[in-house]
Design a protein around this motif. Sequence first.
Motif, PDB file in Angstrom:
ATOM      1  N   GLU A 273       0.836  -1.191   0.000  1.00 29.99           N
ATOM      2  CA  GLU A 273       0.000   0.000   0.000  1.00 29.99           C
ATOM      3  C   GLU A 273       0.876   1.248   0.000  1.00 29.99           C
ATOM      4  O   GLU A 273       1.915   1.285   0.656  1.00 29.99           O
ATOM      5  CB  GLU A 273      -0.891  -0.022   1.248  1.00 29.99           C
ATOM      6  CG  GLU A 273      -1.948   1.031   1.266  1.00 29.99           C
ATOM      7  CD  GLU A 273      -2.886   0.855   2.454  1.00 29.99           C
ATOM      8  OE1 GLU A 273      -2.757   1.650   3.396  1.00 29.99           O
ATOM      9  OE2 GLU A 273      -3.709  -0.073   2.430  1.00 29.99           O
ATOM     10  N   CYS A 274       0.437   2.273  -0.725  1.00 25.24           N
ATOM     11  CA  CYS A 274       1.167   3.542  -0.783  1.00 25.24           C
ATOM     12  C   CYS A 274       1.115   4.217   0.586  1.00 25.24           C
ATOM     13  O   CYS A 274       0.075   4.245   1.241  1.00 25.24           O
ATOM     14  CB  CYS A 274       0.553   4.449  -1.850  1.00 25.24           C
ATOM     15  SG  CYS A 274       1.369   6.062  -1.977  1.00 25.24           S
ATOM     16  N   LYS A 275       2.226   4.794   0.985  1.00 26.83           N
ATOM     17  CA  LYS A 275       2.309   5.453   2.289  1.00 26.83           C
ATOM     18  C   LYS A 275       1.617   6.809   2.309  1.00 26.83           C
ATOM     19  O   LYS A 275       1.155   7.254   3.344  1.00 26.83           O
ATOM     20  CB  LYS A 275       3.767   5.606   2.695  1.00 26.83           C
ATOM     21  CG  LYS A 275       4.465   4.282   2.873  1.00 26.83           C
ATOM     22  CD  LYS A 275       5.929   4.445   3.152  1.00 26.83           C
ATOM     23  CE  LYS A 275       6.589   3.079   3.252  1.00 26.83           C
ATOM     24  NZ  LYS A 275       8.020   3.171   3.435  1.00 26.83           N
TER      25      LYS A 275
ATOM     26  N   SER B  15      -2.539   5.760   0.331  1.00 24.20           N
ATOM     27  CA  SER B  15      -3.142   4.477   0.714  1.00 24.20           C
ATOM     28  C   SER B  15      -3.689   3.672  -0.473  1.00 24.20           C
ATOM     29  O   SER B  15      -4.508   2.780  -0.291  1.00 24.20           O
ATOM     30  CB  SER B  15      -4.256   4.680   1.744  1.00 24.20           C
ATOM     31  OG  SER B  15      -3.739   5.308   2.882  1.00 24.20           O
ATOM     32  N   SER B  16      -3.230   3.960  -1.661  1.00 17.59           N
ATOM     33  CA  SER B  16      -3.637   3.197  -2.837  1.00 17.59           C
ATOM     34  C   SER B  16      -2.889   1.870  -2.864  1.00 17.59           C
ATOM     35  O   SER B  16      -1.756   1.761  -2.394  1.00 17.59           O
ATOM     36  CB  SER B  16      -3.321   3.988  -4.109  1.00 17.59           C
ATOM     37  OG  SER B  16      -3.560   3.207  -5.252  1.00 17.59           O
ATOM     38  N   THR B  17      -3.523   0.868  -3.433  1.00 18.28           N
ATOM     39  CA  THR B  17      -2.867  -0.431  -3.584  1.00 18.28           C
ATOM     40  C   THR B  17      -2.309  -0.615  -4.993  1.00 18.28           C
ATOM     41  O   THR B  17      -1.823  -1.693  -5.327  1.00 18.28           O
ATOM     42  CB  THR B  17      -3.852  -1.572  -3.268  1.00 18.28           C
ATOM     43  OG1 THR B  17      -4.977  -1.448  -4.127  1.00 18.28           O
ATOM     44  CG2 THR B  17      -4.271  -1.539  -1.817  1.00 18.28           C
ATOM     45  N   ASN B  18      -2.362   0.420  -5.805  1.00 15.27           N
ATOM     46  CA  ASN B  18      -1.844   0.378  -7.171  1.00 15.27           C
ATOM     47  C   ASN B  18      -0.355   0.729  -7.143  1.00 15.27           C
ATOM     48  O   ASN B  18       0.071   1.782  -7.604  1.00 15.27           O
ATOM     49  CB  ASN B  18      -2.634   1.343  -8.056  1.00 15.27           C
ATOM     50  CG  ASN B  18      -2.391   1.096  -9.524  1.00 15.27           C
ATOM     51  OD1 ASN B  18      -1.735   0.136  -9.892  1.00 15.27           O
ATOM     52  ND2 ASN B  18      -2.914   1.982 -10.353  1.00 15.27           N
TER      53      ASN B  18
ATOM     54  N   CYS C 289       3.954   4.428  -6.654  1.00 20.34           N
ATOM     55  CA  CYS C 289       2.502   4.391  -6.596  1.00 20.34           C
ATOM     56  C   CYS C 289       1.996   4.964  -7.913  1.00 20.34           C
ATOM     57  O   CYS C 289       2.306   6.094  -8.270  1.00 20.34           O
ATOM     58  CB  CYS C 289       1.990   5.205  -5.415  1.00 20.34           C
ATOM     59  SG  CYS C 289       0.193   5.350  -5.382  1.00 20.34           S
TER      60      CYS C 289
END
Length: 104
Positions: free
Chosen positions: A2-4, A7-10, A97
């Motif tokens: 997850e992006c810090k 919070s995206s999971t891409n 991300c």
Amino acid sequence: MECKSCSSTNVQRLSHYWESLPAESPLRVRYAPPGEVQASYWVALLAAVLGIVVVTSGAVLLGLLVTVGGLLWGVFMYRGVQEYQASLEAWSSRTICLACIGQF
């Protein structure tokens, strides 16, 4: 993963993202790996050998200077290669991300 920041999971490895970009994409330059170092150890070795030949021919001080110069050139080349390998390893371990284009 997850992006810090968003919070995206891409999220994707930067190296994989860079390889998937088309050749004409301007992002290939922005996210490119560090430039490779051209190490010329032959020059350092040749200078060291030449210095030894000059020492044996009688010009001791000049021969020692050439030998030390060749050895220092070799150390300089070795350090450059080590720094390149460290920066390439850091680049390879980075992630990006794709939602916010943040790197971590």
